[in-house]
Motif scaffolding. Structure first.
Motif, PDB file in Angstrom:
ATOM      1  N   GLY A  81      -1.776 -13.097 -30.132  1.00 57.15           N
ATOM      2  CA  GLY A  81      -1.759 -14.556 -30.006  1.00 57.15           C
ATOM      3  C   GLY A  81      -1.469 -15.004 -28.588  1.00 57.15           C
ATOM      4  N   ASP A  82      -0.330 -15.705 -28.409  1.00 59.30           N
ATOM      5  CA  ASP A  82       0.014 -16.291 -27.117  1.00 59.30           C
ATOM      6  C   ASP A  82       0.793 -15.352 -26.209  1.00 59.30           C
ATOM      7  OD1 ASP A  82      -1.194 -18.658 -27.893  1.00 59.30           O
ATOM      8  OD2 ASP A  82       0.652 -19.492 -28.730  1.00 59.30           O
ATOM      9  N   TYR A  83       1.036 -14.145 -26.637  1.00 59.34           N
ATOM     10  CA  TYR A  83       1.780 -13.218 -25.793  1.00 59.34           C
ATOM     11  C   TYR A  83       1.225 -11.806 -25.893  1.00 59.34           C
ATOM     12  CZ  TYR A  83       4.222 -12.236 -30.207  1.00 59.34           C
ATOM     13  OH  TYR A  83       4.520 -11.905 -31.506  1.00 59.34           O
ATOM     14  N   VAL A  84       1.701 -10.931 -25.004  1.00 63.64           N
ATOM     15  CA  VAL A  84       1.213  -9.559 -24.928  1.00 63.64           C
ATOM     16  C   VAL A  84       2.406  -8.616 -24.963  1.00 63.64           C
ATOM     17  CG1 VAL A  84       0.118  -7.857 -23.390  1.00 63.64           C
ATOM     18  CG2 VAL A  84      -0.902 -10.111 -23.664  1.00 63.64           C
ATOM     19  N   SER A 141       9.557   3.986 -22.883  1.00 62.38           N
ATOM     20  CA  SER A 141      10.974   3.638 -23.054  1.00 62.38           C
ATOM     21  C   SER A 141      11.195   2.395 -23.909  1.00 62.38           C
ATOM     22  CB  SER A 141      11.627   3.433 -21.680  1.00 62.38           C
ATOM     23  OG  SER A 141      10.944   2.421 -20.955  1.00 62.38           O
ATOM     24  N   GLY A 142      10.125   1.780 -24.403  1.00 60.16           N
ATOM     25  CA  GLY A 142      10.308   0.598 -25.245  1.00 60.16           C
ATOM     26  C   GLY A 142       9.138  -0.356 -25.140  1.00 60.16           C
ATOM     27  N   VAL A 143       9.401  -1.648 -25.410  1.00 59.73           N
ATOM     28  CA  VAL A 143       8.358  -2.677 -25.409  1.00 59.73           C
ATOM     29  C   VAL A 143       8.790  -3.828 -24.520  1.00 59.73           C
ATOM     30  CG1 VAL A 143       7.049  -4.322 -26.807  1.00 59.73           C
ATOM     31  CG2 VAL A 143       7.626  -2.071 -27.748  1.00 59.73           C
ATOM     32  N   THR A 144       7.876  -4.294 -23.662  1.00 61.76           N
ATOM     33  CA  THR A 144       8.122  -5.473 -22.829  1.00 61.76           C
ATOM     34  C   THR A 144       7.141  -6.552 -23.246  1.00 61.76           C
ATOM     35  OG1 THR A 144       8.826  -4.081 -20.964  1.00 61.76           O
ATOM     36  CG2 THR A 144       8.205  -6.351 -20.476  1.00 61.76           C
ATOM     37  N   VAL A 145       7.635  -7.757 -23.417  1.00 60.72           N
ATOM     38  CA  VAL A 145       6.801  -8.866 -23.876  1.00 60.72           C
ATOM     39  C   VAL A 145       6.580  -9.858 -22.734  1.00 60.72           C
ATOM     40  CG1 VAL A 145       6.584 -10.763 -25.536  1.00 60.72           C
ATOM     41  CG2 VAL A 145       7.695  -8.623 -26.225  1.00 60.72           C
ATOM     42  N   THR A 146       5.340 -10.309 -22.585  1.00 59.29           N
ATOM     43  CA  THR A 146       5.001 -11.278 -21.546  1.00 59.29           C
ATOM     44  C   THR A 146       3.977 -12.266 -22.091  1.00 59.29           C
ATOM     45  OG1 THR A 146       4.055 -11.565 -19.336  1.00 59.29           O
ATOM     46  CG2 THR A 146       3.200  -9.755 -20.640  1.00 59.29           C
ATOM     47  N   ARG A 147       3.916 -13.443 -21.488  1.00 59.20           N
ATOM     48  CA  ARG A 147       2.930 -14.447 -21.892  1.00 59.20           C
ATOM     49  C   ARG A 147       1.650 -14.357 -21.055  1.00 59.20           C
ATOM     50  NH1 ARG A 147       3.741 -18.256 -25.532  1.00 59.20           N
ATOM     51  NH2 ARG A 147       5.818 -18.508 -26.435  1.00 59.20           N
ATOM     52  N   GLU A 148       1.522 -13.349 -20.229  1.00 54.54           N
ATOM     53  CA  GLU A 148       0.274 -13.151 -19.485  1.00 54.54           C
ATOM     54  C   GLU A 148      -0.829 -12.732 -20.450  1.00 54.54           C
ATOM     55  OE1 GLU A 148       0.388 -11.174 -15.716  1.00 54.54           O
ATOM     56  OE2 GLU A 148       2.571 -11.281 -15.631  1.00 54.54           O
ATOM     57  N   THR A 149      -2.082 -12.994 -20.073  1.00 52.14           N
ATOM     58  CA  THR A 149      -3.207 -12.643 -20.937  1.00 52.14           C
ATOM     59  C   THR A 149      -3.563 -11.166 -20.785  1.00 52.14           C
ATOM     60  OG1 THR A 149      -4.906 -13.154 -19.299  1.00 52.14           O
ATOM     61  CG2 THR A 149      -4.129 -14.974 -20.690  1.00 52.14           C
ATOM     62  N   ILE A 150      -4.153 -10.604 -21.815  1.00 49.02           N
ATOM     63  CA  ILE A 150      -4.540  -9.195 -21.748  1.00 49.02           C
ATOM     64  C   ILE A 150      -5.670  -8.993 -20.734  1.00 49.02           C
ATOM     65  CG2 ILE A 150      -6.219  -9.303 -23.643  1.00 49.02           C
ATOM     66  CD1 ILE A 150      -5.137  -6.501 -24.493  1.00 49.02           C
ATOM     67  N   SER A 151      -6.548  -9.997 -20.598  1.00 50.41           N
ATOM     68  CA  SER A 151      -7.636  -9.883 -19.610  1.00 50.41           C
ATOM     69  C   SER A 151      -7.079  -9.903 -18.188  1.00 50.41           C
ATOM     70  CB  SER A 151      -8.646 -11.010 -19.797  1.00 50.41           C
ATOM     71  OG  SER A 151      -9.307 -10.888 -21.040  1.00 50.41           O
TER      72      SER A 151
END
Length: 237
Positions: free
Chosen positions: A160-163, A169-179
């Motif tokens: 959706g709105d985040y990646v 070592s884990g998961v980092t969440v960002t609102r940047e687009t996958i493209s």
């Protein structure tokens, strides 16, 4: 506009000099610096003027063209001009741009000039500093810029709105687009397998035409990416 190639003619035969002088006028981008009847005259010109390319006869009295070429080293590039085929080996041993056998046609002369231009471009490209390959991905997360080492990224998932960036070592969440992240990553180490997934090739443990496995994670290969993905994976296997 590129500067003209500054050319020096060195030949003990007046007719041979006149022919090369005429050819220089026929080709755009060439500047005739001077014509010399022997190597001693050429040495004086080289001490006083800037020369890029020497059209150099080999069989000359007192000091041969081979000796002149050895003496000037990398001060200028050389195209040998001679009536004697047996000197060809010596000419190429000196890393001459080309070896023209008299009588020289205009077409053959132009080919030698084009060869010189390509060689100069290759040298210029080799001397340019190479841009360092980034080893981290910079992303915005939690109101700050986070450095994520590329060699730790297993795959990237769009939701959706985040990646989500899944690392060792884990998961980092960002609102940047996958493209946008795909453009930052480049294509040597990572590959887009689906509109929602980018994977690191080094973490792929198995694959089929429909999916890739990264250890216990199974990610789909969409139809629109299938041919590109399979070609890339088979090439790197």
């Amino acid at each position: 506009m590129k500067p003209d190639i500054r050319c020096l003619i060195v030949d003990d035969e007046p007719t041979a000099r006149e022919i090369i002088e005429h050819y220089l006028k026929q080709v755009d981008g060439l500047a005739h610096v001077q014509s010399c009847a022997n190597a001693l005259e050429a040495f004086k010109v080289l001490d006083q003027k800037s020369v890029d390319l020497i059209l150099l006869d080999i069989n000359m009295p007192d000091i041969s063209g081979i000796s002149l070429a050895r003496a000037i080293g990398d001060k200028a590039k050389v195209i040998f001009t001679t009536a004697y085929r047996e000197y060809a080996v010596d000419g190429f041993d000196l890393q001459a741009v080309d070896y023209l056998l008299k009588p020289i046609s205009l077409q053959r002369f132009i080919q030698a000039i084009e060869k010189y231009k390509k060689e100069i471009v290759q040298l210029a490209n080799a001397e340019q500093p190479q841009s360092p390959i980034p080893n981290v991905l910079l992303i915005k997360a939690d109101r700050k810029t986070v450095k994520v080492p590329l060699d730790q990224i297993r795959y990237i998932e769009s939701l959706g709105d985040y990646v989500k960036i899944h690392t060792t070592s884990g998961v980092t969440v960002t609102r940047e687009t996958i493209s946008g992240l795909e453009q930052k990553l480049g294509y040597a180490q990572f590959i887009r397998v689906h509109r929602s997934f980018i994977v690191s090739i080094q973490f792929i443990t198995a694959f089929t035409k429909e999916a890739v496995e990264l250890g216990s994670s199974m990610l789909p290969i969409s139809r629109s990416y299938k041919d590109r993905v399979n070609e890339a994976l088979l090439r790197t296997s």
